[in-house]
Design a protein around this motif. Structure first.
Motif, PDB file in Angstrom:
ATOM      1  N   SER A 124       1.226  -5.076  11.438  1.00  0.00           N
ATOM      2  CA  SER A 124       2.298  -4.457  10.355  1.00  0.00           C
ATOM      3  C   SER A 124       2.433  -4.723   9.060  1.00  0.00           C
ATOM      4  CB  SER A 124       3.902  -5.221  11.079  1.00  0.00           C
ATOM      5  OG  SER A 124       4.864  -4.777  10.196  1.00  0.00           O
ATOM      6  N   ILE A 125       2.236  -3.514   8.270  1.00  0.00           N
ATOM      7  CA  ILE A 125       2.257  -3.592   6.730  1.00  0.00           C
ATOM      8  C   ILE A 125       3.387  -4.249   6.093  1.00  0.00           C
ATOM      9  CG2 ILE A 125       1.799  -2.107   4.876  1.00  0.00           C
ATOM     10  CD1 ILE A 125       0.146  -0.233   6.648  1.00  0.00           C
ATOM     11  N   GLY A 126       3.034  -5.030   5.104  1.00  0.00           N
ATOM     12  CA  GLY A 126       4.219  -5.959   4.376  1.00  0.00           C
ATOM     13  C   GLY A 126       5.183  -4.960   3.624  1.00  0.00           C
ATOM     14  N   LEU A 127       4.443  -4.123   2.910  1.00  0.00           N
ATOM     15  CA  LEU A 127       5.144  -3.216   1.996  1.00  0.00           C
ATOM     16  C   LEU A 127       4.386  -1.901   2.105  1.00  0.00           C
ATOM     17  CD1 LEU A 127       7.317  -2.428   0.072  1.00  0.00           C
ATOM     18  CD2 LEU A 127       6.212  -3.436  -1.562  1.00  0.00           C
ATOM     19  N   TYR A 128       5.071  -0.663   2.456  1.00  0.00           N
ATOM     20  CA  TYR A 128       4.469   0.757   2.477  1.00  0.00           C
ATOM     21  C   TYR A 128       5.340   1.520   1.656  1.00  0.00           C
ATOM     22  CZ  TYR A 128       1.856   4.714   4.428  1.00  0.00           C
ATOM     23  OH  TYR A 128       1.262   5.750   4.533  1.00  0.00           O
ATOM     24  N   GLN A 129       4.612   2.372   0.911  1.00  0.00           N
ATOM     25  CA  GLN A 129       5.453   2.926  -0.141  1.00  0.00           C
ATOM     26  C   GLN A 129       5.205   4.512   0.053  1.00  0.00           C
ATOM     27  OE1 GLN A 129       6.267   0.255  -4.054  1.00  0.00           O
ATOM     28  NE2 GLN A 129       4.198   0.229  -3.558  1.00  0.00           N
ATOM     29  N   LEU A 130       6.001   5.485  -0.258  1.00  0.00           N
ATOM     30  CA  LEU A 130       5.665   6.917  -0.307  1.00  0.00           C
ATOM     31  C   LEU A 130       5.274   7.052  -1.735  1.00  0.00           C
ATOM     32  CD1 LEU A 130       6.037   9.605   0.442  1.00  0.00           C
ATOM     33  CD2 LEU A 130       8.142  10.010  -0.868  1.00  0.00           C
ATOM     34  N   HIS A 131       3.861   7.485  -1.724  1.00  0.00           N
ATOM     35  CA  HIS A 131       3.029   7.624  -3.282  1.00  0.00           C
ATOM     36  C   HIS A 131       3.773   8.403  -4.024  1.00  0.00           C
ATOM     37  CE1 HIS A 131      -1.503   6.678  -4.579  1.00  0.00           C
ATOM     38  NE2 HIS A 131      -0.655   6.782  -5.662  1.00  0.00           N
ATOM     39  N   GLU A 142       6.892  -3.415   7.490  1.00  0.00           N
ATOM     40  CA  GLU A 142       7.874  -4.441   7.471  1.00  0.00           C
ATOM     41  C   GLU A 142       9.119  -3.898   6.207  1.00  0.00           C
ATOM     42  OE1 GLU A 142       6.618  -8.233   6.786  1.00  0.00           O
ATOM     43  OE2 GLU A 142       4.955  -8.236   8.406  1.00  0.00           O
ATOM     44  N   ARG A 143       8.898  -3.561   5.401  1.00  0.00           N
ATOM     45  CA  ARG A 143       9.356  -2.906   4.077  1.00  0.00           C
ATOM     46  C   ARG A 143       9.034  -1.882   3.486  1.00  0.00           C
ATOM     47  NH1 ARG A 143       7.593  -7.676   4.040  1.00  0.00           N
ATOM     48  NH2 ARG A 143       8.868  -9.406   4.309  1.00  0.00           N
ATOM     49  N   ALA A 144       9.848  -0.888   2.898  1.00  0.00           N
ATOM     50  CA  ALA A 144       9.623   0.350   2.312  1.00  0.00           C
ATOM     51  C   ALA A 144       9.874   0.363   0.848  1.00  0.00           C
ATOM     52  CB  ALA A 144      10.532   1.463   3.026  1.00  0.00           C
ATOM     53  N   ALA A 183      14.079  13.687   1.682  1.00  0.00           N
ATOM     54  CA  ALA A 183      14.860  13.009   2.897  1.00  0.00           C
ATOM     55  C   ALA A 183      14.196  12.961   4.135  1.00  0.00           C
ATOM     56  CB  ALA A 183      16.156  13.588   3.173  1.00  0.00           C
ATOM     57  N   GLU A 184      13.099  13.928   4.276  1.00  0.00           N
ATOM     58  CA  GLU A 184      12.254  13.767   5.641  1.00  0.00           C
ATOM     59  C   GLU A 184      11.040  12.788   5.490  1.00  0.00           C
ATOM     60  OE1 GLU A 184      11.016  17.650   6.872  1.00  0.00           O
ATOM     61  OE2 GLU A 184      12.848  18.365   7.089  1.00  0.00           O
ATOM     62  N   SER A 185      10.642  12.678   4.141  1.00  0.00           N
ATOM     63  CA  SER A 185       9.565  11.754   3.958  1.00  0.00           C
ATOM     64  C   SER A 185      10.162  10.374   3.880  1.00  0.00           C
ATOM     65  CB  SER A 185       9.072  11.960   2.599  1.00  0.00           C
ATOM     66  OG  SER A 185       8.207  13.316   2.258  1.00  0.00           O
ATOM     67  N   ILE A 186      11.499  10.280   3.512  1.00  0.00           N
ATOM     68  CA  ILE A 186      11.868   9.049   3.307  1.00  0.00           C
ATOM     69  C   ILE A 186      12.416   8.539   4.846  1.00  0.00           C
ATOM     70  CG2 ILE A 186      14.077   7.387   2.803  1.00  0.00           C
ATOM     71  CD1 ILE A 186      11.846   8.428   0.726  1.00  0.00           C
ATOM     72  N   GLY A 187      12.745   9.478   5.558  1.00  0.00           N
ATOM     73  CA  GLY A 187      13.136   9.200   7.059  1.00  0.00           C
ATOM     74  C   GLY A 187      11.746   8.643   7.865  1.00  0.00           C
ATOM     75  N   ALA A 188      10.694   9.027   7.443  1.00  0.00           N
ATOM     76  CA  ALA A 188       9.500   8.551   8.179  1.00  0.00           C
ATOM     77  C   ALA A 188       9.325   7.308   7.937  1.00  0.00           C
ATOM     78  CB  ALA A 188       8.521   9.370   7.793  1.00  0.00           C
ATOM     79  N   THR A 233       1.004  -1.335   0.106  1.00  0.00           N
ATOM     80  CA  THR A 233       0.009   0.002   0.074  1.00  0.00           C
ATOM     81  C   THR A 233       0.835   1.333  -0.077  1.00  0.00           C
ATOM     82  OG1 THR A 233      -1.923   0.966   0.916  1.00  0.00           O
ATOM     83  CG2 THR A 233      -0.376   0.238   2.515  1.00  0.00           C
ATOM     84  N   LYS A 234       0.143   2.397  -0.142  1.00  0.00           N
ATOM     85  CA  LYS A 234       1.151   3.735  -0.361  1.00  0.00           C
ATOM     86  C   LYS A 234       0.271   4.771   0.522  1.00  0.00           C
ATOM     87  CE  LYS A 234       0.441   3.353  -4.763  1.00  0.00           C
ATOM     88  NZ  LYS A 234      -0.115   2.022  -4.940  1.00  0.00           N
TER      89      LYS A 234
END
Length: 315
Positions: free
Chosen positions: A134-141, A166-168, A150-155, A98-99
């Protein structure tokens, strides 16, 4: 059942092997967006489509909290998928990607909110709708121009550290942004989700960068401009006739031939459509045919500017 392991080996690590049951993510996933946005099918047909995808052997389902129509049904697609998996009782063998980071106020607009606090709150709500701890894969949309990338990725890193995800992964990004995200997340980054199709080949550079880093490349809108492809005399139409398959299936088979890590995520609103897409996993193109299609799409009339293409591929 299609051979979902075809083409991807153990080198892809946690992007393909996921926890709980040791499930395996194959080379094709179901894109859930069309089941929940404007013009969506009724709930029974939508659930039947998801079930058909899983019954066909697919173990990856793509969604987002922004896949909904009205402002009041935020997360509609996540809820739909969560309901189907709960009813089936085999959620452990499916990786739901999900995103978060896009917002739909209900007036047709797609806005972006990449603030760390928003992403973390959105992920908690996504986990609730997906019925998981826990979400298996979470993506920045998508990157937010108003928030340092970098702040969004840091989150995302914080959420992995906290056990919320679990994964990004990252979506709608450039080659340079993939490098930045990988520098921050390292092995926690497992996926890139960008548009790629015969009529949108500008994503090829980000696919090659993802492949270089050992990341799963989830190609959204993999059929591209279907009307444009079908209405002209071109190698894709010719090859579909040659192999006796739908143009959809032929396009997916070509994308799968481009190399390890390519994972198209076709959307569908009917059971027969997703079954046809899943059958692409068993369609092997002759190497000369695959090369001809690649030459046409990547270097023919639909190609990128040559200098831009070289810059992206070599980045």
């Amino acid at each position: 059942m299609p051979n979902v392991e075809k083409g991807i080996g153990m080198m892809w690590g946690s992007a393909q092997r996921f926890a709980k049951s040791g499930g395996f993510v194959g080379n094709l996933g179901l894109g859930g967006m069309r089941l929940s946005i404007e013009g969506r099918p009724d709930a029974d047909r939508a659930k039947a489509t998801i079930n058909a995808a899983l019954d066909a052997g697919l173990t990856l389902v793509d969604t987002a909290d922004a896949y909904h129509a009205g402002a009041q049904d935020r997360g509609h697609n996540e809820t739909l998928i969560g309901d189907v998996l709960a009813a089936r009782g085999d959620a452990d063998r499916v990786l739901v990607a999900t995103k978060g980071g896009k917002v739909r106020p209900g007036d047709g607009r797609w806005l972006i909110d990449g603030r760390p606090d928003h992403l973390k709150s959105a992920a908690r709500e996504s986990a609730r709708r997906l019925r998981c701890e826990s979400i298996g894969l979470y993506q920045l949309h998508a990157p937010d121009p108003g928030v340092p990338f970098a702040e969004s990725i840091g989150a995302l890193k914080d959420m992995v550290d906290d056990g919320l995800i679990e994964r990004a992964g990252i979506s709608n990004v450039s080659v340079a942004e993939i490098g930045v995200a990988h520098g921050i997340l390292g092995p926690l980054l497992v996926s890139v989700q960008n548009e790629f199709s015969p009529t949108a080949v500008d994503g090829f550079g980000t696919f090659k960068k993802s492949q270089q880093l050992g990341l799963m490349f989830m190609a959204w809108r993999p059929f591209g401009d279907q009307q444009k492809i079908a209405s002209t005399d071109n190698p894709f139409v010719e090859m579909a006739r040659k192999y006796g398959v739908s143009l959809h299936r032929l396009i997916l088979a070509w994308e799968l031939s481009l190399g390890v890590g390519m994972v198209p995520i076709p959307g569908a609103t009917r059971t027969e459509t997703i079954r046809d897409s899943a059958a692409a996993l068993n369609l092997e193109l002759d190497s000369l045919d695959a090369e001809r299609l690649a030459n046409y799409a990547l270097f023919g009339d639909t190609a990128l500017d040559e200098n831009l293409r070289k810059d992206e591929v070599n980045a």
